[in-house]
Design an enzyme around this catalytic site. Structure first.
Site, mmCIF file in Angstrom:
data_model
loop_
_atom_site.group_PDB
_atom_site.id
_atom_site.type_symbol
_atom_site.label_atom_id
_atom_site.label_comp_id
_atom_site.label_asym_id
_atom_site.label_seq_id
_atom_site.Cartn_x
_atom_site.Cartn_y
_atom_site.Cartn_z
ATOM 1 N N HIS A 1 3.037 3.846 -12.460
ATOM 2 C CA HIS A 1 3.809 2.969 -11.430
ATOM 3 C C HIS A 1 4.627 1.850 -12.480
ATOM 4 O O HIS A 1 4.147 1.289 -13.364
ATOM 5 C CB HIS A 1 3.125 2.520 -10.223
ATOM 6 N N ASP B 1 5.604 -1.134 -10.876
ATOM 7 C CA ASP B 1 5.350 -2.417 -10.208
ATOM 8 C C ASP B 1 3.923 -3.304 -10.674
ATOM 9 O O ASP B 1 3.210 -2.138 -11.149
ATOM 10 C CB ASP B 1 5.246 -2.003 -8.703
ATOM 11 N N ASP C 1 -2.356 -2.730 -16.043
ATOM 12 C CA ASP C 1 -2.263 -1.973 -14.677
ATOM 13 C C ASP C 1 -0.473 -2.126 -14.387
ATOM 14 O O ASP C 1 -0.274 -3.077 -13.624
ATOM 15 C CB ASP C 1 -3.040 -2.434 -13.678
ATOM 16 N N GLU D 1 3.045 0.987 -6.042
ATOM 17 C CA GLU D 1 1.865 1.441 -5.932
ATOM 18 C C GLU D 1 0.816 0.505 -5.400
ATOM 19 O O GLU D 1 0.063 0.767 -4.578
ATOM 20 C CB GLU D 1 1.327 2.003 -7.310
ATOM 21 N N GLU D 2 1.274 -0.788 -5.740
ATOM 22 C CA GLU D 2 0.361 -1.871 -5.477
ATOM 23 C C GLU D 2 0.460 -2.174 -3.972
ATOM 24 O O GLU D 2 -0.064 -3.011 -3.310
ATOM 25 C CB GLU D 2 0.496 -3.379 -6.425
ATOM 26 N N ASP E 1 -2.355 10.723 -13.878
ATOM 27 C CA ASP E 1 -2.095 9.420 -13.330
ATOM 28 C C ASP E 1 -3.047 8.213 -13.850
ATOM 29 O O ASP E 1 -3.988 8.853 -14.347
ATOM 30 C CB ASP E 1 -1.867 9.476 -11.784
ATOM 31 N N HIS F 1 -5.843 -7.412 -12.094
ATOM 32 C CA HIS F 1 -5.323 -8.022 -10.554
ATOM 33 C C HIS F 1 -5.705 -9.633 -10.910
ATOM 34 O O HIS F 1 -5.690 -10.217 -9.839
ATOM 35 C CB HIS F 1 -5.641 -7.467 -9.724
HETATM 36 ZN ZN LIG Z 1 -2.231 0.645 -10.875
#
Ligand SMILES: [Zn+2]
Ligand SMILES: *[C@@H]1O[C@H](CO)[C@@H](O)[C@H](O)[C@H]1NC(C)=O
Ligand SMILES: *[C@@H]1O[C@H](CO)[C@@H](O)[C@H](O)[C@H]1NC(C)=O
Ligand SMILES: *[C@@H]1O[C@H](CO)[C@@H](O)[C@H](O)[C@H]1NC(C)=O
Ligand SMILES: *[C@@H]1O[C@H](CO)[C@@H](O)[C@H](O)[C@H]1NC(C)=O
Length: 577
Positions: free
Chosen positions: A169, A171, A206, A240-241, A269, A548
């Protein structure tokens, strides 16, 4: 080993996760601790019925054998990717520059066509990719799905073969302004620090790392003159987030329309990588299933009035009792041996040099001895992150009721979130929640409905309780951990690490892993039975805390091995599948 990471120099490596998946990753570390725990006693002697295996000489599973590496004949750049300093420097720069583009999404995002300004950074990222990976953009077909979803197709010479699908992803999650001063380097600097050999920044782990790794691998294969027989597709979402509602969901529908059910050879993935479960013992854990997800909104719908003449129980009181009921009655542990977490336990038990015999017996003998199984489940149940992988969880996350000191609250609502255990289902959770709602409704003389209008107990003078399902996702289908598709994946991982990354006396094994969260793959189930969430990097405990959160970073060797894995997997899928 992971649980004792503080004792030795931390191995530089990469890990790959985001917060919703943290539970799954943390579990790996906890297993490390668990396996070393000295107070883990052997199960008490059997009494009563004779155990199925009889007296001495317990049977043991032996499922974690070393597999043969699958060596590609086309291997022009594997050495270069892993060990060449020019390639390395240029990879650092490519990743670093991608991190500098702050492709942040929030929980709620507008349709891209309606608000291009909101997504300005995504357009910058697209230009950056075009400029940085010219061969990909010259030779692959690029389609934009729902404006920002990127779908690249590298046509194979044998169109009857099912395509290979790579996901990632674009984002990233936002950076909390209040934490900016805690970052060692600014969050969107993409700073490379030679001291640590880390690239720092939001998205470094991520999942700009995987995104860029896929582009690097394909670009290099094109430079090397590789011609796939099997079509290679890259499908790259942009929210995705925020559950992939706009991105992955559109991409998956588009792909489903184009290729149909079960039309994809395999899907890779973001996911877990490789953990060191004991000194020099490494285990790869491609995630082959995910827990389910369901949110319920539960409303206590009563009547208002002046609080000087209140009933015995307000809607807030009744909501409280229902919440207390839920929390007093957590879901049972349901651990079956097809739970991917058992694979990691097995690998560790079979190959750890420091683990006691008793612990090994408990793990390996569990399938043949109910008491050992109970012992194992009992231990797992005492580990906060591990236990989430063997039962349905519940968390009351939102509550609302009442507005004024002297007015009775007409309605009190709360939201309860569940992550659904393997072998369970959304409907099983719904039934269970209704059961407790019914108990409380009866006790207080309320009615009961589900989904707003389906009455189980009629409305009373006092009101009723309603249980409404808001969002649901069943546990993901279990992708195979044997058979031809698995063998090519596992053999490739084995080769990249045994022959490429680890060049000394390390042992390397492969099993599967489980997520308690969900990736964009949740929209892709119909496209393939072979969905694996895996990044070809050695995972390090220290990195876990940064996902995150502040100081997200990735180690360069881990990033390079992730590129090498994608490169070699594309080749092996052509040579061996
Ligand atoms: Zn991710
Ligand atoms: C590439 O393949 C050749 C021939 O099969 C072999 O000699 C060489 O060791 C391989 N290189 C790598 C990095 O696997
Ligand atoms: C790679 O970058 C380092 C500095 O980080 C430099 O010392 C080295 O010479 C570079 N290597 C090449 C081949 O450019
Ligand atoms: C954080 O800071 C940025 C830049 O200064 C600003 O645009 C944004 O609104 C701030 N966000 C919050 C939640 O304060
Ligand atoms: C898969 O296909 C079935 C039948 O076409 C459909 O009902 C279901 O929603 C699809 N699931 C996903 C995850 O796309």
């Amino acid at each position: 080993m992971i649980g004792l990471a503080e004792k030795k120099a931390p191995k530089k490596s990469l890990w790959q996760r985001h917060r919703t998946f943290l539970g799954g990753v943390v579990a790996l570390i906890i297993i490390g601790t668990f396996l070393l725990e000295q107070s883990f006693h052997p199960p008490p002697p059997h009494h009563g019925a004779k155990p199925p295996h009889g007296g001495k000489g317990h049977r043991q599973s032996n499922k974690c054998k070393k597999i043969e590496p699958l060596i590609p004949s086309f291997n022009r750049s594997i050495d270069i990717i892993l060990h060449d300093s020019t390639f390395r420097n240029s990879s650092i720069e490519k990743l670093s520059n991608a991190i500098k583009i702050p492709t942040v999404v929030q929980d709620e995002n507008p349709e891209p066509a309606e608000d291009p300004d909101y997504y300005e950074h995504f357009y910058v990222l697209h230009e950056y990719l075009e400029k940085t990976f010219p061969h990909v953009h010259e030779q692959l077909q690029l389609e934009k799905i729902n404006e920002l979803g990127l779908l690249y197709t590298w046509e194979g010479s044998e169109p009857e073969l099912k395509p290979l699908l790579l996901m990632a992803h674009q984002d990233v999650v936002p950076v909390n302004n209040e934490t900016i001063s805690s970052w060692n380097f600014p969050p969107f600097s993409g700073h490379y620090d030679p001291e640590t050999d880390f690239v720092w920044g939001r998205g470094s782990n991520d999942c700009k790392n995987l995104l860029i790794a896929e582009f690097e691998a394909v670009e290099q294969l094109l430079i090397d003159g590789f011609k796939p027989k099997r079509t290679v597709v890259m499908s790259l979402g942009f929210d995705e987030e925020a559950s992939g509602i706009l991105g992955a969901s559109s991409l998956a529908s588009f792909l489903h329309e184009r290729y149909g059910d079960d039309s994809i050879y395999s899907i890779i993935d973001e996911g877990e990588g490789i953990v060191e479960v004991d000194k020099d013992v490494f285990v790869a854990t491609p995630i082959n299933t995910e827990k389910g997800y369901v949110d319920f909104e539960i409303s206590i719908l009563g009547h208002g009035g002046h609080s000087s003449v209140p009933p015995e129980h307000t809607t807030i009181g009744i909501a409280s009792e229902l919440i207390t009921e839920f929390e007093a009655n957590p879901f049972d542990y349901e651990f079956e041996f097809d739970n991917p977490i058992y694979g990691l336990l097995t690998c560790t038990a079979e190959h750890s040099k420091s683990l006691s015999k008793d612990v090994k017996k408990t793990i390996l003998g569990a399938p043949f001895c109910p008491r050992r199984k109970d012992k194992l489940v009992d231990y797992m149940s005492k580990q906060p992150h591990l236990r989430s992988l063997i039962r349905t969880t519940q968390a009351v996350d939102i509550i609302n009721g009442g507005v004024k000191a002297n007015a009775l609250p007409e309605t009190t609502r709360f939201l309860i979130n569940h992550r659904v255990n393997l072998h369970s289902s959304v409907s099983e959770v719904f039934e269970r929640n209704l059961e407790y709602a019914k108990k409380v409704a009866k006790k207080y003389g309320y009615g009961l409905s589900k989904n707003g209008n389906d009455f189980i107990i009629p409305e009373t003078d006092l009101g009723h309780i309603d249980v409404t399902l808001l969002r649901e996702l069943e546990p993901a289908p279990l992708s195979p951990s044997s058979g031809p598709v698995w063998d090519v994946l596992a053999g490739t991982i084995q080769d990249v690490f045994e022959n490429g990354v680890l060049q000394n006396n390390e042992e390397f094994y492969i099993t599967t892993g489980l997520f308690s969260g969900n990736t964009d793959t949740k929209y892709y189930w119909n496209l393939s039975k072979n969905i694996y969430r895996f990044v070809g990097s050695i995972v390090d405990a220290d990195l876990l805390k940064t996902l995150h959160s502040v100081n997200e970073h990735v180690d360069v060797p881990g990033h390079l091995s992730a590129i090498a894995f994608v490169y070699e997997y594309i080749v092996n899928v052509n040579e061996y599948a």
